[in-house]
Design an enzyme around this catalytic site. Structure first.
Site, PDB file in Angstrom:
ATOM      1  N   THR A 144       0.852  -1.188   0.000  1.00 15.01           N
ATOM      2  CA  THR A 144       0.000   0.000   0.000  1.00 15.01           C
ATOM      3  C   THR A 144       0.885   1.234   0.000  1.00 15.01           C
ATOM      4  OG1 THR A 144      -1.789  -1.118   1.199  1.00 15.01           O
ATOM      5  CG2 THR A 144      -1.776   1.288   1.238  1.00 15.01           C
ATOM      6  N   LYS A 219      -7.083   1.885  -3.019  1.00  9.69           N
ATOM      7  CA  LYS A 219      -6.726   1.345  -1.708  1.00  9.69           C
ATOM      8  C   LYS A 219      -6.724   2.437  -0.641  1.00  9.69           C
ATOM      9  CE  LYS A 219      -5.428  -1.300   1.578  1.00  9.69           C
ATOM     10  NZ  LYS A 219      -4.134  -1.959   1.697  1.00  9.69           N
ATOM     11  N   LYS A 287      -0.442   5.573   8.598  1.00  9.22           N
ATOM     12  CA  LYS A 287       0.296   5.861   7.364  1.00  9.22           C
ATOM     13  C   LYS A 287      -0.655   5.993   6.185  1.00  9.22           C
ATOM     14  CE  LYS A 287       1.675   2.529   5.034  1.00  9.22           C
ATOM     15  NZ  LYS A 287       1.192   1.671   3.908  1.00  9.22           N
TER      16      LYS A 287
END
Length: 343
Positions: A144, A219, A287
């Site tokens: 990701t 995502k 994050k």
């Protein structure tokens, strides 16, 4: 937010005309549903690319690679901490001492890294995959990362003559173990078709979203929503408990109503007990929120709810909860905030 400032996801084309020829070492891919495959189709060992590499054997990468091995794939692995390779070697995996060697020895190489910096280093750094890959090979990054990072990696890989596909996954530890991940892909369509049987081993569905960057954007959108949902759920549990409601009953009521979500019913009971077994580390959720906020800023889209949630996850990190499950964000709401911690 500067990390994503230059990234604006391109429009997904309505159709695709022509594809890049599939490398000669790879078999003809099985038929697939354009843009998405909701149901994984059975694949035989003969349909697999001959040699598959896997870089990064953490909480997600290890079970994904295990599923490939158990399905009969010839898998070569690498991880910074070599001991994490040992369980897979015992299952029959080969080992190489660098990403460069893995990419050089395999037809298709997957990478599952923790953050954009690690993803770039493993792909493009010294002895990185780009140094060993070349024409007739493919690189599939399932990490990701933000769109700009995905494009950067893709440019380095394609400069060698190899094919590139971004394929971040929706799902955490248990779906990875059970082969129930959702792949959100963008990049070379012929490589997508070629690795479809491998994606079907590791996941329950897959989506081809067009250009590199679209998979990363999808995502980040998904994880932005997820992080905000968990923060709101935490507030509800604590508010209900404070006014005298049974938190277990709160979880049950929410799980039966219109706002029911598997995440609430799975994580709620352990949250009530202040237990947070790690399926998706809190530091990774924060994050992803940071990257999603950067994406939003790059297209001038206000995201005040996600921004507030991000601050809550940062508080949780500052109190030592980085490696706990992201549901531990509830602990940040229990902390007395008279003296805000330093970041």
């Amino acid at each position: 937010m500067a990390m994503c400032s230059s990234f604006c996801p391109p429009q997904v084309p309505n159709h695709f005309r022509g594809t890049t020829p599939i490398p000669s070492f790879l078999p003809k891919p099985p038929s697939f549903k354009a843009f998405s495959s909701q149901t994984a189709t059975a694949s035989t060992k003969d349909e697999f690319p001959a040699r598959v590499g896997f870089l990064g054997l953490g909480i997600m990468g290890s079970p994904m690679a295990q599923n490939l091995i158990k399905s009969g794939c010839d898998v070569t692995v690498w991880n910074r901490t070599k001991s994490k390779c040992d369980p897979l070697i015992s299952l029959g995996a080969k080992y190489k001492s660098s990403p460069e060697e893995v990419a050089a020895s395999c037809d298709v190489t997957f990478a599952m890294l923790a953050d954009p910096e690690s993803a770039v280093d493993v792909a493009c750094g010294k002895h990185g995959a780009a140094s060993g890959i070349g024409p007739g090979k493919g690189y599939v990054d399932v990490s990701t990362v933000d769109g700009a990072t995905s494009k950067l990696i893709g440019e380095h890989i394609k400069a060698t003559g190899a094919l590139f596909l971004e394929a971040p996954v929706s799902g955490s530890k248990k779906p990875a173990e059970d082969g129930q991940l959702i792949f959100l892909t963008g990049g070379d369509k012929s490589l997508y078709e070629t690795v479809a049987p491998l994606l079907d081993i590791m996941g329950k569905s897959r989506f081809f979203l067009g250009s590199v960057g679209n998979g990363a954007a999808m995502k980040l959108v998904v994880n932005m929503v997820m992080g905000s949902m968990m923060a709101s759920f935490s507030e509800g549990l604590l508010l209900g408990e404070k006014v005298g409601l049974d938190p277990d009953v709160i979880v049950e009521v929410i799980s039966q109503g219109a706002i029911s979500a598997p995440m609430f019913s799975m994580k709620g009971p352990s949250m009530v007990k202040s237990v947070y077994p790690t399926a998706f580390p809190l530091k990774h959720q924060q994050k992803d929120l940071r990257l999603a906020l950067g994406l939003a800023e790059s297209v001038s889209q206000p995201t005040p709810i996600a921004a507030a949630a991000n601050e809550l996850y940062k508080v949780a990190k500052s109190h030592g909860l980085s490696d706990h499950d992201f549901s531990a964000v509830i602990e940040a709401l229990k902390v007395k905030m008279q003296d805000p911690p330093e970041y």
